[in-house]
Design an enzyme around this catalytic site. Structure first.
Site, PDB file in Angstrom:
ATOM      1  N   HIS A  56      -3.356 -32.770  -9.405  1.00 25.70           N
ATOM      2  CA  HIS A  56      -2.511 -31.613  -9.108  1.00 25.70           C
ATOM      3  C   HIS A  56      -2.825 -31.135  -7.699  1.00 25.70           C
ATOM      4  O   HIS A  56      -3.973 -31.169  -7.269  1.00 25.70           O
ATOM      5  CB  HIS A  56      -2.786 -30.471 -10.103  1.00 25.70           C
ATOM      6  CG  HIS A  56      -1.695 -29.463 -10.164  1.00 25.70           C
ATOM      7  ND1 HIS A  56      -1.590 -28.428  -9.277  1.00 25.70           N
ATOM      8  CD2 HIS A  56      -0.636 -29.350 -11.000  1.00 25.70           C
ATOM      9  CE1 HIS A  56      -0.522 -27.702  -9.559  1.00 25.70           C
ATOM     10  NE2 HIS A  56       0.083 -28.245 -10.607  1.00 25.70           N
TER      11      HIS A  56
ATOM     12  N   ASP B 261       1.695 -32.089 -17.682  1.00 24.87           N
ATOM     13  CA  ASP B 261       2.578 -33.162 -18.169  1.00 24.87           C
ATOM     14  C   ASP B 261       1.874 -34.195 -19.022  1.00 24.87           C
ATOM     15  O   ASP B 261       2.536 -35.044 -19.625  1.00 24.87           O
ATOM     16  CB  ASP B 261       3.220 -33.859 -16.957  1.00 24.87           C
ATOM     17  CG  ASP B 261       4.150 -32.913 -16.220  1.00 24.87           C
ATOM     18  OD1 ASP B 261       3.910 -32.653 -15.035  1.00 24.87           O
ATOM     19  OD2 ASP B 261       5.074 -32.404 -16.878  1.00 24.87           O
TER      20      ASP B 261
HETATM   21  C1  SDX Z   1       3.761 -30.737 -11.820  1.00 25.69           C
HETATM   22  O1  SDX Z   1       2.852 -27.875  -7.945  1.00 25.69           O
HETATM   23  C2  SDX Z   1       2.964 -27.517  -9.165  1.00 25.69           C
HETATM   24  O2  SDX Z   1       2.582 -26.431  -9.572  1.00 25.69           O
HETATM   25  C3  SDX Z   1       3.641 -28.561 -10.039  1.00 25.69           C
HETATM   26  C4  SDX Z   1       3.620 -28.254 -11.564  1.00 25.69           C
HETATM   27  C5  SDX Z   1       4.467 -27.034 -11.918  1.00 25.69           C
HETATM   28  O3  SDX Z   1       4.227 -26.466 -12.988  1.00 25.69           O
HETATM   29  O4  SDX Z   1       5.464 -26.767 -11.153  1.00 25.69           O
HETATM   30  O5  SDX Z   1       2.266 -28.052 -11.991  1.00 25.69           O
HETATM   31  C6  SDX Z   1       4.204 -29.433 -12.350  1.00 25.69           C
HETATM   32  O6  SDX Z   1       4.423 -31.284 -10.973  1.00 25.69           O
HETATM   33  C7  SDX Z   1       2.435 -31.304 -12.273  1.00 25.69           C
HETATM   34  C8  SDX Z   1       2.089 -32.642 -11.549  1.00 25.69           C
HETATM   35  C9  SDX Z   1       2.851 -33.758 -12.272  1.00 25.69           C
HETATM   36  N1  SDX Z   1       2.705 -35.029 -11.516  1.00 25.69           N
HETATM   37  C10 SDX Z   1       1.969 -36.048 -11.984  1.00 25.69           C
HETATM   38  O7  SDX Z   1       1.279 -35.985 -13.008  1.00 25.69           O
HETATM   39  C11 SDX Z   1       2.089 -37.322 -11.138  1.00 25.69           C
HETATM   40  C12 SDX Z   1       0.685 -37.897 -10.924  1.00 25.69           C
HETATM   41  N2  SDX Z   1      -0.031 -37.005 -10.000  1.00 25.69           N
HETATM   42  C13 SDX Z   1      -0.042 -37.369  -8.589  1.00 25.69           C
HETATM   43  O8  SDX Z   1       1.186 -37.909  -8.148  1.00 25.69           O
HETATM   44  C14 SDX Z   1      -0.633 -36.248  -7.738  1.00 25.69           C
HETATM   45  O9  SDX Z   1      -1.782 -35.842  -8.354  1.00 25.69           O
HETATM   46  C15 SDX Z   1       0.198 -35.029  -7.407  1.00 25.69           C
HETATM   47  C16 SDX Z   1       1.525 -35.370  -6.831  1.00 25.69           C
HETATM   48  C17 SDX Z   1       0.396 -34.172  -8.613  1.00 25.69           C
HETATM   49  C18 SDX Z   1      -0.578 -34.230  -6.377  1.00 25.69           C
HETATM   50  O10 SDX Z   1      -0.553 -35.003  -5.190  1.00 25.69           O
HETATM   51  P1  SDX Z   1      -1.566 -34.706  -4.028  1.00 25.69           P
HETATM   52  O11 SDX Z   1      -1.813 -33.254  -3.869  1.00 25.69           O
HETATM   53  O12 SDX Z   1      -1.128 -35.478  -2.829  1.00 25.69           O
HETATM   54  O13 SDX Z   1      -2.886 -35.363  -4.619  1.00 25.69           O
HETATM   55  P2  SDX Z   1      -4.295 -35.179  -3.975  1.00 25.69           P
HETATM   56  O14 SDX Z   1      -4.220 -34.805  -2.535  1.00 25.69           O
HETATM   57  O15 SDX Z   1      -5.042 -34.293  -4.905  1.00 25.69           O
HETATM   58  O16 SDX Z   1      -4.876 -36.669  -4.061  1.00 25.69           O
HETATM   59  C19 SDX Z   1      -6.223 -36.842  -3.723  1.00 25.69           C
HETATM   60  C20 SDX Z   1      -6.543 -38.297  -4.008  1.00 25.69           C
HETATM   61  C21 SDX Z   1      -5.650 -39.293  -3.276  1.00 25.69           C
HETATM   62  O17 SDX Z   1      -6.410 -40.467  -3.164  1.00 25.69           O
HETATM   63  P3  SDX Z   1      -7.216 -40.736  -1.750  1.00 25.69           P
HETATM   64  O18 SDX Z   1      -6.157 -40.822  -0.669  1.00 25.69           O
HETATM   65  O19 SDX Z   1      -8.171 -39.578  -1.563  1.00 25.69           O
HETATM   66  O20 SDX Z   1      -7.945 -42.053  -1.980  1.00 25.69           O
HETATM   67  O21 SDX Z   1      -6.332 -38.558  -5.392  1.00 25.69           O
HETATM   68  C22 SDX Z   1      -5.373 -39.586  -5.544  1.00 25.69           C
HETATM   69  C23 SDX Z   1      -4.573 -39.599  -4.277  1.00 25.69           C
HETATM   70  O22 SDX Z   1      -4.008 -40.870  -4.084  1.00 25.69           O
HETATM   71  N3  SDX Z   1      -4.556 -39.213  -6.692  1.00 25.69           N
HETATM   72  C24 SDX Z   1      -4.335 -39.985  -7.744  1.00 25.69           C
HETATM   73  C25 SDX Z   1      -3.558 -39.238  -8.626  1.00 25.69           C
HETATM   74  N4  SDX Z   1      -3.319 -38.038  -8.083  1.00 25.69           N
HETATM   75  C26 SDX Z   1      -3.931 -38.020  -6.891  1.00 25.69           C
HETATM   76  N5  SDX Z   1      -4.744 -41.252  -8.007  1.00 25.69           N
HETATM   77  C27 SDX Z   1      -4.331 -41.759  -9.199  1.00 25.69           C
HETATM   78  N6  SDX Z   1      -3.581 -41.095 -10.099  1.00 25.69           N
HETATM   79  C28 SDX Z   1      -3.176 -39.836  -9.846  1.00 25.69           C
HETATM   80  N7  SDX Z   1      -2.430 -39.185 -10.719  1.00 25.69           N
END
Ligand code: SDX
Length: 436
Positions: free
Chosen positions: A312, A370
């Site tokens: 998140h 989710d």
């Molecule tokens: C919702 O914003 C809100 O409030 C949204 C929401 C709401 O109520 O409106 O809460 C609803 O959208 C919840 C999120 C649902 N999405 C998912 O579950 C999709 C999977 N999650 C990822 O796509 C991701 O975690 C995000 C999009 C949610 C957040 O993206 P960020 O902020 O770019 O992630 P981050 O900066 O925290 O990532 C840090 C690291 C990265 O790796 P590195 O570059 O450091 O090596 O963590 C990795 C990311 O690639 N990473 C993941 C991951 N999420 C982040 N790796 C694997 N699986 C994941 N799910």
């Protein structure tokens, strides 16, 4: 009226020059203070750079507060855990929109107002016929909710508080009807009209599941589970879809068009589309023995595979909504007599393994709202393609409350972010015969 308080100053100096700017530090009720950069370019000739706005406060808001490190979510100051246990969705709608818990009389008036706006203009039915039966329901939602603007655009003065309130009632009340009809359209079944004798959640389930051929009794278990899901998804600060609604609203666009824009943004798998993606992910994994291979694939950056339902932008701890959803999962499955749900067992094993794995621990990746919601919705008989639609039904109150707050904020201006340009410098046109 702004409630921001001056909490000191911040001085920014450009090293190697005598140029610096002193900017106010503004504090709210909870959370970090913010540097007021509204005069930064004027004083220092520079922009800030924050792609994705992860460190940028786009507005002042009194609606929802999130502490991502502590895993805290408050709607108008009330903890989500208490509202999930003690409130219901329509009361939460009142709280988000008006800022206070209603008296019994205020709630009865509000509930009646929503109930008596659930029907849609009969001609709106014709918009559905333009879609293929196998269209994704979110595509239908974008189109039909946006089409409400065609029915209400001309008699809507967004600067009139009463008309803003009527638009809010219409959206809260009509989006479930449109959502249920999008589902019925995909099945080729007749549309079921709203019923004024049912609760919001029961009416939505009735429109989703009833058929004219026989009476459909809404299960109290499903009604309670749907109401909880709606409460948990109602609002969430300045997430991507809410920011989309605010940006559209800042231009003075019709609120129906703004909510349609929010629905479009929510559809993405990185946002509201994740609940549908979680179910697909679990189905693709298929069995706990395949979890290690899947986790390795997620760690391989070249795979572009994400653990859907994890991570998140704000929560770097458990999403409190995921905890509530997980508990509710067990209760709903038990009350539905589902003693063995392989997807839930697979999800729990996946969560257990991920939470002990350094890749996820070091990145503070935890289950979000989710991760479990899809399992409940599936147990309730809702098809995967409708999961994000249900999210949109719930989030409509959050979007419209944030839209109202924006329009009622005297300091609000049209949203217009800038950029850092890295394209080619000025150059003259080259006639085609002179090009290499
Ligand atoms: C919702 O914003 C809100 O409030 C949204 C929401 C709401 O109520 O409106 O809460 C609803 O959208 C919840 C999120 C649902 N999405 C998912 O579950 C999709 C999977 N999650 C990822 O796509 C991701 O975690 C995000 C999009 C949610 C957040 O993206 P960020 O902020 O770019 O992630 P981050 O900066 O925290 O990532 C840090 C690291 C990265 O790796 P590195 O570059 O450091 O090596 O963590 C990795 C990311 O690639 N990473 C993941 C991951 N999420 C982040 N790796 C694997 N699986 C994941 N799910």
């Amino acid at each position: 009226m702004s409630s921001l308080k001056r909490a000191g100053d911040v001085t920014i100096t450009i090293e190697g020059t005598n140029r610096s700017a002193t900017l106010p530090l503004l504090a709210g009720t909870l959370g970090p203070p913010a540097v007021d950069i509204r005069k930064l370019y004027q004083e220092l000739g520079v922009f800030t750079f924050d792609p994705g706005y992860g460190e940028t406060a786009s507005c002042e808001s009194k609606i929802t507060y999130i502490d991502g490190d502590a895993g805290v979510l408050l709607y108008r100051g009330y903890p989500i855990e208490q509202l999930a246990e003690k409130s219901d969705f329509v009361e939460v709608c009142y709280l988000l929109m008006y800022g206070e818990l209603p008296t019994a009389e205020q709630l009865a008036h509000f509930r009646r107002g929503v109930t008596y706006h659930t029907m849609v203009h009969e001609q709106l039915r014709r918009f559905f016929d333009g879609f293929r039966r196998d269209a994704h329901p979110m595509a239908v939602m974008c189109g039909v909710v946006g089409a409400l603007a065609a029915f209400y655009h001309d008699n809507l003065d967004i600067n009139d508080p009463r008309q803003r309130e009527i638009a809010a009632y219409r959206l809260i009340a009509k989006v479930p009807t449109i959502a249920a009809w999008a589902y019925k359209y995909s099945l080729g079944q007749p549309f079921i009209y709203p019923r004024n004798d049912l609760s919001y959640a029961a009416n939505f389930l009735h429109m989703l599941n009833a058929v004219p051929a026989e009476e459909y009794k809404v299960s109290p278990t499903l009604e309670k589970a749907m109401d909880l899901i709606l409460i948990l998804h109602a609002d969430h600060e300045q997430n991507a879809s809410t920011s989309t609604v605010r940006l559209a609203g800042s231009t003075g666009a019709n609120p129906f068009a703004c909510i349609a824009a929010g629905i479009a943004a929510l559809w993405g798998p990185a946002h509201g589309g994740a609940n549908e993606a979680v179910l697909k992910m679990l189905s693709d994994i298929g069995h706990p023995k395949n979890i290690p291979a899947f986790i390795n694939e997620v760690k391989d950056k070249n795979s572009h595979t994400k653990l859907m339902g994890f991570g998140h932008r704000v929560y770097k701890n458990f999403d409190p909504r995921a905890k509530i959803m997980k508990e509710s999962c067990h209760a709903v499955l038990k009350e539905l007599g589902v003693t063995h749900e392989p997807l839930l067992e697979l999800a729990m094993e996946l969560e257990r393994i991920a939470l002990t794995d350094e890749y996820f621990i070091s990145r503070k990746l935890y289950p979000n709202v989710d991760f479990y919601s899809g399992i409940i919705l599936k147990a309730m008989g809702i098809p995967t393609s409708m999961f994000t639609v249900i999210f949109a039904v719930a989030r409509t109150i959050g979007w419209i409350s944030q839209w109202k707050e924006l329009i009622e904020d005297p300091s609000q201006r049209i949203g217009r972010p800038r950029q850092v340009y890295t394209g080619p410098p000025r150059r003259d046109y080259v006639p085609i015969e002179a090009r290499g």
